[in-house]
Design a protein around this motif. Sequence first.
Motif, short mmCIF file in Angstrom:
data_model
loop_
_atom_site.label_atom_id
_atom_site.label_comp_id
_atom_site.label_asym_id
_atom_site.label_seq_id
_atom_site.Cartn_x
_atom_site.Cartn_y
_atom_site.Cartn_z
N GLU A 45 -4.74 7.19 -11.58
CA GLU A 45 -3.96 6.76 -12.75
C GLU A 45 -3.77 7.93 -13.72
O GLU A 45 -2.65 8.20 -14.17
CB GLU A 45 -4.67 5.59 -13.47
CG GLU A 45 -4.61 4.25 -12.72
CD GLU A 45 -5.78 4.04 -11.75
OE1 GLU A 45 -6.39 5.04 -11.31
OE2 GLU A 45 -6.09 2.86 -11.44
N ALA B 91 1.99 1.95 -3.55
CA ALA B 91 0.94 2.53 -4.40
C ALA B 91 0.67 3.98 -4.00
O ALA B 91 0.43 4.84 -4.86
CB ALA B 91 -0.34 1.70 -4.29
N ALA C 52 -4.34 0.77 -11.80
CA ALA C 52 -3.01 1.13 -11.31
C ALA C 52 -1.95 0.49 -12.21
O ALA C 52 -2.14 0.42 -13.43
CB ALA C 52 -2.86 0.76 -9.83
N PHE C 53 -0.86 -0.07 -11.63
CA PHE C 53 0.24 -0.54 -12.50
C PHE C 53 -0.08 -1.85 -13.21
O PHE C 53 0.67 -2.28 -14.07
CB PHE C 53 1.56 -0.64 -11.71
CG PHE C 53 1.47 -1.44 -10.46
CD1 PHE C 53 1.56 -2.82 -10.50
CD2 PHE C 53 1.30 -0.82 -9.22
CE1 PHE C 53 1.48 -3.57 -9.35
CE2 PHE C 53 1.21 -1.57 -8.06
CZ PHE C 53 1.30 -2.95 -8.11
N PHE D 56 -7.54 -5.22 -9.15
CA PHE D 56 -6.71 -4.16 -8.56
C PHE D 56 -5.52 -4.76 -7.83
O PHE D 56 -5.67 -5.79 -7.17
CB PHE D 56 -7.51 -3.36 -7.52
CG PHE D 56 -8.73 -2.67 -8.05
CD1 PHE D 56 -8.69 -1.32 -8.37
CD2 PHE D 56 -9.92 -3.37 -8.22
CE1 PHE D 56 -9.82 -0.68 -8.85
CE2 PHE D 56 -11.05 -2.73 -8.71
CZ PHE D 56 -11.01 -1.38 -9.03
N VAL E 181 0.84 -1.21 0.00
CA VAL E 181 0.00 0.00 0.00
C VAL E 181 0.88 1.25 0.00
O VAL E 181 0.58 2.24 -0.69
CB VAL E 181 -0.97 0.02 1.20
CG1 VAL E 181 -1.60 1.40 1.36
CG2 VAL E 181 -2.08 -1.02 1.02
N LEU F 239 -10.67 -2.65 0.63
CA LEU F 239 -9.29 -2.83 0.19
C LEU F 239 -8.68 -4.16 0.60
O LEU F 239 -7.57 -4.48 0.19
CB LEU F 239 -8.42 -1.66 0.71
CG LEU F 239 -8.95 -0.27 0.33
CD1 LEU F 239 -8.15 0.81 1.06
CD2 LEU F 239 -8.87 -0.05 -1.18
N PHE G 23 -1.99 0.81 7.44
CA PHE G 23 -2.07 -0.30 6.49
C PHE G 23 -1.01 -1.35 6.82
O PHE G 23 -1.27 -2.54 6.86
CB PHE G 23 -1.94 0.20 5.06
CG PHE G 23 -3.10 1.04 4.63
CD1 PHE G 23 -4.32 0.45 4.32
CD2 PHE G 23 -3.00 2.42 4.57
CE1 PHE G 23 -5.41 1.22 3.94
CE2 PHE G 23 -4.08 3.20 4.19
CZ PHE G 23 -5.29 2.60 3.88
N GLY H 49 -4.77 -7.40 -5.09
CA GLY H 49 -5.31 -6.96 -3.80
C GLY H 49 -6.80 -7.17 -3.73
O GLY H 49 -7.33 -7.77 -2.78
N VAL H 50 -7.52 -6.73 -4.74
CA VAL H 50 -8.97 -6.75 -4.72
C VAL H 50 -9.50 -7.13 -6.10
O VAL H 50 -8.97 -6.68 -7.11
CB VAL H 50 -9.54 -5.36 -4.35
CG1 VAL H 50 -11.06 -5.34 -4.40
CG2 VAL H 50 -9.05 -4.94 -2.97
N VAL I 206 -2.71 -4.40 -4.61
CA VAL I 206 -2.92 -3.97 -3.22
C VAL I 206 -2.74 -2.45 -3.17
O VAL I 206 -1.67 -1.94 -3.48
CB VAL I 206 -1.90 -4.64 -2.28
CG1 VAL I 206 -2.17 -4.23 -0.85
CG2 VAL I 206 -1.96 -6.15 -2.42
N ILE I 207 -3.82 -1.74 -2.85
CA ILE I 207 -3.73 -0.28 -2.80
C ILE I 207 -4.44 0.22 -1.55
O ILE I 207 -5.15 -0.53 -0.88
CB ILE I 207 -4.40 0.38 -4.04
CG1 ILE I 207 -5.85 -0.08 -4.19
CG2 ILE I 207 -3.60 0.10 -5.29
CD1 ILE I 207 -6.60 0.62 -5.31
N GLY I 208 -4.22 1.47 -1.23
CA GLY I 208 -4.88 2.06 -0.07
C GLY I 208 -4.82 3.57 -0.16
O GLY I 208 -4.23 4.14 -1.08
N TYR J 188 0.65 6.83 -6.84
CA TYR J 188 -0.62 7.43 -7.28
C TYR J 188 -1.23 8.39 -6.26
O TYR J 188 -2.22 9.03 -6.54
CB TYR J 188 -1.65 6.34 -7.56
CG TYR J 188 -1.22 5.35 -8.61
CD1 TYR J 188 -1.27 5.68 -9.97
CD2 TYR J 188 -0.73 4.10 -8.26
CE1 TYR J 188 -0.87 4.78 -10.94
CE2 TYR J 188 -0.33 3.18 -9.22
CZ TYR J 188 -0.39 3.53 -10.56
OH TYR J 188 0.01 2.64 -11.51
#
Lengths: 574, 74
Positions: free
Chosen positions: A274, A236, B9-10, B68, A233, A450, A489, B44-45, B70-72, A240
Amino acid sequence: MTEKIFRVNMTDLTTSVEDVPAAWAGHGGRGLTSTIVAAEVEPTCHPLGPKNKLVFAPGLLSGTVAANSGRLSAGAKSPLTGTIKEANSGGTAAQFLARCGCKALIIEGQPKGDGWYSLMVTPDGVTISEEKDLIGKGNFAVAGALESRLPGKGLITIGPAGEMKMAAANISVKDPDGGMRSNGRGGLGAVMGSKKVKFIAIDPRDGKVEIADPEKFKEANRTFAKALVGHPVSKALGQYGTNVLVNIINESGGLPTRNFTLGQFEGHEKISGETMYDTIIARNGKPKHNCHPGCVIQCSQVYNDASGKKITSGFEYESIWAMGADCCIDNLDQIAEADRLMDDIGIDSIETPVAMGVAMEAGVLSFGDGSGICRVLKEEVAKGTPLGRIIGNGAASVGRAYGVTRVPVVKNQAIPAYDPRAIKGIGITYATSTQGADHTMGYTIATNILGVGGKVDPLTKEGQVELSRNLQIATAAIDSTGMCLFIAFAALDDQNCLPALIEMINARFGIALTGDDVVSLGQYILKTERAFNLAAGFTNLDDRLPDFFYTEPVAPHNVVFDFSGEEIDTFWNF
Amino acid sequence: MQVTVKLFAFFRDGRFKEEGREYPPGTTVGDIVNSLGIVRDEVGVVLVNSRQAGLEAAVAENDAVAIFPVIGGG
Ligand code: SF4
C-alpha cells in the motif's frame, strides 16, 4: 521453424545444432531442463567443474502470443544446494530463443585458460566470441554496452557475483525496458561463470514459432487471457505488485522478522504494498509494468527516488521482506537501492539479504542498518572481499563462518518470506522441495492464507502434506509451459482457465493432452528431480527444517513446526 | 463493545487504515463488513486476532479484525 537442440562445448569451443531426441520432444521449460540434466549430468559431479551442464529452455508456449508465456527455465546441478536446480525468470529471452527454433540451449565443458567468452544465438545456431571489455562489469553496464553494439537483441547475463562463482549468484535476463529479471535461486550464475560465459545475446531475426492449429490456438488464448484478466488477484497484483503480501503475512503472524525470531514486524506498514503504491504514484513511477510482452497481469513496477529518477523495477515481496522484516529495515528507498545493487551485481535478492540477516545476528552489522547493507553490497560483495564472498555464498555460509545456529535454510538454500511455524503448509514445501527451500515450488500460501483454491488452516497439521504435494505437482507442470506462476490463482479458481491452457498446448503442437496427462507430467518431473538428488547422495533425512523451527516458538501464535520425519516423508507417496 | 478494525489495499480508499470502533455485543465479522459499506463478495480474507475467520464469526470485546480484499502474490 523446426525445433532443435543447440549445444555449446566450452572445452573445445565448438557448437552444434541437433535434432530433438524423441524422449525430449514433449517437454519444455522445467520439464526439459530437469530431463536433460538428469540424462547428461553425473549427479555426484562438482557443480562448478567441467562435468556440470547449464541448460536453458523456453516453455512449451514461449514465443507464441499466449498471454504470460515468456518464462525462461535454467537448470543445472546447483552449487548452493548440491541438488538438481531449475530457476525461471521473465524478460524477453525465452520468447527470442523459441523464435530461434531453440528448444534447449546446453552449455557444457569448461575452457582451460583464463579467457572469457560470449555467445550469440540465432536461428542458424550459436557462435562463440572472446569477450574482454565487459568482464568485471555489472549487469546494467553489460546491457547498456550490448544495446549500442547489437541493438534490440535478447540478453542473458551474469554480473561480478557469477564471475566470482558465488553460490548465490543469479542469471539475469533483460526485460523490454532494460530492467533485470532473474533466474534467481540456487547459484546458477556461478555455473555460467564456471563455463566462462559472460553473456548470451539472442537474435531471432524473422524467426517465428509454428502453430499447428492457429484458429484453435487464438480461441483458447482468448479464453485464457480473459480468465487471467478477470481474476481479482490479477487486479491486485497490477496495482500493488506482489508486495501486497507484507501486511497480510504480517497480520497472520508469519512474517519472519529479525532473522526469524519474530512473526511480525513493527515497521510493516512502511514497507507494505500500500505504501509502495502511494510512493510510486507520488513520484511519477509506474505501478504496473510487464516483464515481457504479452503479460496481462503486470505485477512489476518502476520505483523512483524522491527526485523522480528510477531506482529499480520488478520490486518483489520476497526481496522487500528479506531486507525489510528479516533485517529490520523500514525504509523502502534503502531497500530499493539494495535491490538495484543486487540486480547489478547479479546476486539472488532472497539468499543475499537472508545471509545479511544471519550476519546481523553475528554482529557484523546492526539490525536495521540499511545503509550498511548497501555499503556491504558495494564494497564487499561486488568487490569479492573475504566478507563479500562469505555473504555471497549464502546464508549457510555466513552461519558457518560466524558460528550462528539460527540459520534459516533447507539443503543450504535460504527460506523465504513465510514462517513455516505459523504457516505449516509452506514448511512441507520447504522440506520436501527437490531444490531446497523455495516458496514457488508449492505455494501453499494461496490456500493457507489467501483463501485461493479452498482453505486449509495455516496453524494445524491437517491437510498440509496433501496440499503441498498437489501444488508441487501442478507447479512442476506449469513451469514447463513457460507460463508465469501467477496464472495459478486464476487456474485454481476459474473453471475455464486450465482447460484453455491445455487447449493452447494441444493447438500449438497438434496433440491431445488431457488434464490427467498434465498431472502425470508434474509427477514425472518431481520424480526425475528426486532421483537425481538421491543419486547425488541426498536421503529423506535431508527433507527436514533446521532445529530451531522445532524448538523456538514464534510470536504471536507461539507455535513451533511440529511435523515428525515420518509425516514429512509421506509427501513422496505418489 | 470496542473493536479494532484494520483495512487493507483498496478497502482503505475513502475509509481508514485502522480505527477503534463501537459495536453492540453479538456483532459478527459480516456485520462489520456491512457497516463499512464493503461488498461482501470482494472480501478475500478476514483475520480476527491473526487467525483466519469467516463472515459469520462472532466478534468479542477488544478483538482486532483485519479485512482484506482478494489478493495474491508470491
Ligand atoms: S505477472 Fe509479473 S512475473 Fe508474471 S509475467 Fe507479468 S510481470 Fe512477469
